[in-house]
Design a protein around this motif. Structure first.
Motif, PDB file in Angstrom:
ATOM      1  N   PHE A   1       5.294  -4.527   8.128  1.00 49.09           N
ATOM      2  CA  PHE A   1       6.057  -4.372   6.898  1.00 49.09           C
ATOM      3  C   PHE A   1       6.691  -2.995   6.918  1.00 49.09           C
ATOM      4  O   PHE A   1       6.055  -2.021   7.322  1.00 49.09           O
ATOM      5  CB  PHE A   1       5.148  -4.513   5.675  1.00 49.09           C
ATOM      6  N   ALA A   2       7.917  -2.893   6.489  1.00 51.29           N
ATOM      7  CA  ALA A   2       8.611  -1.607   6.470  1.00 51.29           C
ATOM      8  C   ALA A   2       7.965  -0.690   5.433  1.00 51.29           C
ATOM      9  O   ALA A   2       7.488  -1.147   4.389  1.00 51.29           O
ATOM     10  CB  ALA A   2      10.085  -1.816   6.135  1.00 51.29           C
ATOM     11  N   GLU A   3       7.919   0.593   5.733  1.00 53.18           N
ATOM     12  CA  GLU A   3       7.417   1.580   4.777  1.00 53.18           C
ATOM     13  C   GLU A   3       8.280   1.528   3.516  1.00 53.18           C
ATOM     14  O   GLU A   3       9.487   1.358   3.585  1.00 53.18           O
ATOM     15  CB  GLU A   3       7.477   2.982   5.378  1.00 53.18           C
TER      16      GLU A   3
ATOM     17  N   LEU B   1      -0.617  -5.728   1.413  1.00 54.85           N
ATOM     18  CA  LEU B   1      -1.081  -4.945   0.274  1.00 54.85           C
ATOM     19  C   LEU B   1      -1.195  -3.460   0.603  1.00 54.85           C
ATOM     20  O   LEU B   1      -0.890  -2.610  -0.232  1.00 54.85           O
ATOM     21  CB  LEU B   1      -2.425  -5.484  -0.225  1.00 54.85           C
ATOM     22  N   LYS B   2      -1.611  -3.135   1.802  1.00 51.06           N
ATOM     23  CA  LYS B   2      -1.772  -1.733   2.192  1.00 51.06           C
ATOM     24  C   LYS B   2      -0.444  -0.973   2.221  1.00 51.06           C
ATOM     25  O   LYS B   2      -0.421   0.239   2.075  1.00 51.06           O
ATOM     26  CB  LYS B   2      -2.466  -1.620   3.554  1.00 51.06           C
ATOM     27  N   LEU B   3       0.661  -1.697   2.400  1.00 48.72           N
ATOM     28  CA  LEU B   3       1.972  -1.044   2.427  1.00 48.72           C
ATOM     29  C   LEU B   3       2.730  -1.145   1.104  1.00 48.72           C
ATOM     30  O   LEU B   3       3.802  -0.571   0.959  1.00 48.72           O
ATOM     31  CB  LEU B   3       2.814  -1.604   3.567  1.00 48.72           C
ATOM     32  N   MET B   4       2.155  -1.854   0.144  1.00 50.61           N
ATOM     33  CA  MET B   4       2.794  -1.941  -1.167  1.00 50.61           C
ATOM     34  C   MET B   4       2.568  -0.632  -1.930  1.00 50.61           C
ATOM     35  O   MET B   4       1.668   0.137  -1.622  1.00 50.61           O
ATOM     36  CB  MET B   4       2.199  -3.110  -1.967  1.00 50.61           C
TER      37      MET B   4
ATOM     38  N   GLU C   1       1.555   1.884  -5.161  1.00 48.77           N
ATOM     39  CA  GLU C   1       0.388   1.985  -6.048  1.00 48.77           C
ATOM     40  C   GLU C   1       0.447   0.888  -7.101  1.00 48.77           C
ATOM     41  O   GLU C   1       1.523   0.584  -7.572  1.00 48.77           O
ATOM     42  CB  GLU C   1       0.384   3.340  -6.771  1.00 48.77           C
ATOM     43  N   PRO C   2      -0.631   0.309  -7.516  1.00 50.52           N
ATOM     44  CA  PRO C   2      -1.989   0.478  -7.053  1.00 50.52           C
ATOM     45  C   PRO C   2      -2.386  -0.535  -5.973  1.00 50.52           C
ATOM     46  O   PRO C   2      -3.513  -0.519  -5.499  1.00 50.52           O
ATOM     47  CB  PRO C   2      -2.812   0.253  -8.321  1.00 50.52           C
ATOM     48  N   SER C   3      -1.445  -1.385  -5.546  1.00 52.70           N
ATOM     49  CA  SER C   3      -1.758  -2.450  -4.585  1.00 52.70           C
ATOM     50  C   SER C   3      -2.367  -1.918  -3.298  1.00 52.70           C
ATOM     51  O   SER C   3      -3.220  -2.563  -2.683  1.00 52.70           O
ATOM     52  CB  SER C   3      -0.503  -3.263  -4.249  1.00 52.70           C
ATOM     53  N   ASN C   4      -1.954  -0.731  -2.881  1.00 52.62           N
ATOM     54  CA  ASN C   4      -2.423  -0.186  -1.616  1.00 52.62           C
ATOM     55  C   ASN C   4      -3.885   0.269  -1.656  1.00 52.62           C
ATOM     56  O   ASN C   4      -4.425   0.721  -0.658  1.00 52.62           O
ATOM     57  CB  ASN C   4      -1.518   0.960  -1.154  1.00 52.62           C
ATOM     58  N   HIS C   5      -4.532   0.109  -2.791  1.00 53.56           N
ATOM     59  CA  HIS C   5      -5.959   0.424  -2.912  1.00 53.56           C
ATOM     60  C   HIS C   5      -6.848  -0.796  -2.652  1.00 53.56           C
ATOM     61  O   HIS C   5      -8.051  -0.754  -2.926  1.00 53.56           O
ATOM     62  CB  HIS C   5      -6.261   1.013  -4.289  1.00 53.56           C
ATOM     63  N   THR C   6      -6.263  -1.847  -2.138  1.00 55.90           N
ATOM     64  CA  THR C   6      -7.041  -3.038  -1.792  1.00 55.90           C
ATOM     65  C   THR C   6      -8.114  -2.653  -0.779  1.00 55.90           C
ATOM     66  O   THR C   6      -7.843  -1.968   0.198  1.00 55.90           O
ATOM     67  CB  THR C   6      -6.114  -4.124  -1.214  1.00 55.90           C
ATOM     68  N   ASN C   7      -9.342  -3.101  -1.031  1.00 53.73           N
ATOM     69  CA  ASN C   7     -10.437  -2.777  -0.122  1.00 53.73           C
ATOM     70  C   ASN C   7     -11.078  -4.009   0.519  1.00 53.73           C
ATOM     71  O   ASN C   7     -11.973  -3.870   1.346  1.00 53.73           O
ATOM     72  CB  ASN C   7     -11.507  -1.927  -0.820  1.00 53.73           C
ATOM     73  N   TRP C   8     -10.597  -5.198   0.158  1.00 48.63           N
ATOM     74  CA  TRP C   8     -11.137  -6.419   0.766  1.00 48.63           C
ATOM     75  C   TRP C   8     -10.122  -7.543   0.545  1.00 48.63           C
ATOM     76  O   TRP C   8      -9.586  -7.689  -0.552  1.00 48.63           O
ATOM     77  CB  TRP C   8     -12.472  -6.796   0.122  1.00 48.63           C
ATOM     78  N   ALA C   9      -9.873  -8.308   1.585  1.00 44.12           N
ATOM     79  CA  ALA C   9      -8.990  -9.476   1.477  1.00 44.12           C
ATOM     80  C   ALA C   9      -9.540 -10.551   2.401  1.00 44.12           C
ATOM     81  O   ALA C   9      -9.662 -10.326   3.608  1.00 44.12           O
ATOM     82  CB  ALA C   9      -7.562  -9.117   1.873  1.00 44.12           C
ATOM     83  N   GLY C  10      -9.884 -11.682   1.842  1.00 37.56           N
ATOM     84  CA  GLY C  10     -10.430 -12.731   2.694  1.00 37.56           C
ATOM     85  C   GLY C  10     -10.755 -14.003   1.942  1.00 37.56           C
ATOM     86  O   GLY C  10     -10.216 -14.255   0.860  1.00 37.56           O
ATOM     87  N   PHE C  11     -11.672 -14.748   2.538  1.00 38.23           N
ATOM     88  CA  PHE C  11     -11.953 -16.096   2.068  1.00 38.23           C
ATOM     89  C   PHE C  11     -13.438 -16.397   2.025  1.00 38.23           C
ATOM     90  O   PHE C  11     -14.207 -15.885   2.838  1.00 38.23           O
ATOM     91  CB  PHE C  11     -11.286 -17.114   3.007  1.00 38.23           C
TER      92      PHE C  11
END
Length: 171
Positions: free
Chosen positions: A8-10, A51-54, A56-66
């Motif tokens: 994803f682009a900065e 999410l990490k490149l979105m 604030e505050p999306s870039n504060h994601t600490n877990w993504a899964g199933f």
């Protein structure tokens, strides 16, 4: 190249990142029906990177899964593919945010997990969470270290991804 899907682009906006993620998932799932080892793993990685490149505050994601239905126990979820810290291995239907989403079949958008009755603290740093059911055979769980991280735009995008996974996989 598959890895390019997570580039994803900065400085992308949330709308642009979700648009790219949805487009990339469609391409990654094409011709691949294996849900666990392939489709959920790639989706967890793609969501994490988006999410990490979105901003604030999306870039504060600490877990993504199933979490997926546990084939050995009725009304229980078992940990599936994810990105982030080690997680709880099983969750009963109705318990915590994931269990409520699985039990109700409805997306749970929680701005403050500490106010959620029965919240399961797999990671004490988590402050907000969104959980989206997938045909009640799995749930997509995204956590953040910041309160009120997720909004209706995230809900809409993640529900689109969940529908795509629901129809693209042989559950």
């Amino acid at each position: 190249v598959h890895a390019d899907a997570a580039k994803f682009a900065e400085g992308v906006t949330k709308t642009e990142a979700w648009g790219q993620a949805i487009e990339s998932i469609d391409a990654l799932l094409e011709g691949q029906r294996n849900w666990a080892e392939s489709n959920l793993a790639n989706t967890a990685s793609l969501i994490w990177h988006a999410l990490k490149l979105m901003p604030e505050p999306s870039n504060h994601t600490n877990w993504a899964g199933f979490y997926v239905l546990d084939p050995t126990t009725s009304k229980q979820l078992i940990l599936g593919p994810f990105m982030g810290k080690v997680a709880c291995q099983t969750i009963e239907f109705g318990r915590g945010v994931c269990g409520k989403a699985a039990d109700s079949g409805e997306t749970q958008l929680v701005q403050d997990v500490h106010r959620f009755p029965g919240h399961i603290a797999c990671d004490r740093e988590t402050k907000s969470e969104i959980v989206v059911p997938i045909k009640v055979v799995a749930v997509m769980d995204i956590d953040s270290t910041v309160p009120s991280t997720f909004d209706e735009e995230d809900k809409t995008a993640l529900e689109t991804l969940a529908r795509t996974l629901g129809s693209a996989c042989d559950w």
